[in-house]
Write a protein that holds these residues in place. Sequence first.
Motif, mmCIF file in Angstrom:
data_model
loop_
_atom_site.group_PDB
_atom_site.id
_atom_site.type_symbol
_atom_site.label_atom_id
_atom_site.label_comp_id
_atom_site.label_asym_id
_atom_site.label_seq_id
_atom_site.Cartn_x
_atom_site.Cartn_y
_atom_site.Cartn_z
ATOM 1 N N THR A 1 4.549 2.225 -2.652
ATOM 2 C CA THR A 1 3.753 1.914 -3.844
ATOM 3 C C THR A 1 4.039 2.816 -5.043
ATOM 4 N N PRO B 1 7.423 -3.389 -6.354
ATOM 5 C CA PRO B 1 6.378 -3.608 -7.355
ATOM 6 C C PRO B 1 5.256 -4.436 -6.734
ATOM 7 N N GLY B 2 4.040 -4.190 -7.180
ATOM 8 C CA GLY B 2 2.929 -4.939 -6.619
ATOM 9 C C GLY B 2 1.664 -4.642 -7.385
ATOM 10 N N ASP B 3 0.568 -5.190 -6.909
ATOM 11 C CA ASP B 3 -0.683 -5.073 -7.638
ATOM 12 C C ASP B 3 -1.789 -4.514 -6.751
ATOM 13 N N SER B 4 -1.412 -3.811 -5.687
ATOM 14 C CA SER B 4 -2.438 -3.250 -4.812
ATOM 15 C C SER B 4 -3.126 -2.075 -5.504
ATOM 16 N N VAL B 5 -4.256 -1.643 -4.948
ATOM 17 C CA VAL B 5 -4.974 -0.496 -5.512
ATOM 18 C C VAL B 5 -4.063 0.722 -5.546
ATOM 19 N N ARG C 1 -1.610 -2.429 0.759
ATOM 20 C CA ARG C 1 -1.130 -3.752 1.178
ATOM 21 C C ARG C 1 0.263 -3.673 1.800
ATOM 22 N N HIS D 1 -0.925 0.928 -5.909
ATOM 23 C CA HIS D 1 0.059 0.868 -6.988
ATOM 24 C C HIS D 1 -0.504 1.421 -8.293
ATOM 25 N N HIS D 2 -1.824 1.321 -8.476
ATOM 26 C CA HIS D 2 -2.416 1.739 -9.747
ATOM 27 C C HIS D 2 -2.838 3.194 -9.759
#
Lengths: 239, 194
Positions: A114, A6-10, A54, A12-13
């Motif tokens: 991701t 899990p993460g918040d990189s571009v 990332r 991931h979205h």
Amino acid sequence: MLSYEPGDSVAHHLDPRSKLLVQGGFAAVAFVYTTPRGLAALTAVAFGLLAVARTAPHRVLWEFRFVFPFLFAAPLLGGFAWGAWFVPEDAIPSALAGYRALLVFLVAAAYVRTTPVRDSRAAIQWAVPGRPGQFLGMGVAFVFRFLPVLRADIGRIRDGYRARLGTERSVPERMGLLVVAAFNRAFDRADRFSLALRARCFSWNPTLPEVGFSPLDVPAVLVGTAFLAIAGYGAIWAP
Amino acid sequence: MSNSTAAEVDLVGDETTLNIARAALFAALMGAFAYVAFPYPLSPAPVTLQVLGVFLAGLFLGPLWGAAAMVLYLLAGALGAPVFSNGGAGLGVLLGPTGGYLFSYPLAALAVGAVAHGGLELRSLAEASVARLVGGMVLGVAVIYGIGVPFLWWNLEMTLRTAVVTGAVVFVPAEAAKMTAAIGIVRSDAIRAA
């Protein structure tokens, strides 16, 4: 081991479909432009994509270590010639191809890190309609679920086996014993699992997870399409 | 509960449910086998149990569900399950040097199953002769190397001779050992679910 985190990189979205498009497009370009200049440019692109996800390149390279013997052996054997000891020109195509495999692996690793499995499942069922898509989608989800369980089973079997000096036996015997024990456990689990599925009204048409494009996907789709266009152009007109 | 459509529930049949569960568990087992490597002196690539898994998929699940299990295995790997040798995952492995071997697995399982069961139907293995079982597995190995070696050759742009030596010849003794193991497993009736 490289897996989803899990993460918040571009990355991931992004929608899984646009990530698959970028990945496929990158591989296509790499296969068309397997030249020193082409691969140099793609190296920069690959590091850019890893940055968007990332993902640290050295971690991915470590995952790739088991392929290195193949990559090094191919140019060495390719350049080896009877008479003249080593012909560097013959080794170059193999070396370039090996480097290409490495680049494709780097980009694929960014997707793996991701994208959660439920997103991939939704992408499969979007791409393959009807029952085949349902089968592939739920099957893949089951594989993800049971892989750690069966690995633990095999670990327990091997532990028991070492404790009884099973390692003294010949390799075919060891293979046979391990496989039989692992299979029986897996089939027992499959029987119990299918009973549990039937008890829960296992159906062909469960509620699908939703996939949707967001504004972030626009550049990703453009990049993926551009990759495919470049590859198509190169395959037909250029080299 | 945002989704409240009144579509009818289309239940999966009992037998199909069992086959789906078995195919998925088998695919996961193939992935677990990828971590079990026996050292092999003739090649840098270790010998894993995966080709044995392909044989047994064709033999115990039958040609169709065996092939389906292999498709699930490849797809799960492509989407990130660490099921390829040494915990590899992703499209990169499938497009890498050894990808051809992996792509051949569904066809090889189909071939092994079709020869051993004498058609696409699943029959009792007790009735199949050893010659049939060996014939099926030899065909399976031919399919695996018939697809894997040209892929390796094309992928690494090596000479054909190099590809055949590094990609096939060195593994022949190991494949023979796996066939022996597979025959032993089928004949011993040790696997209960068959």
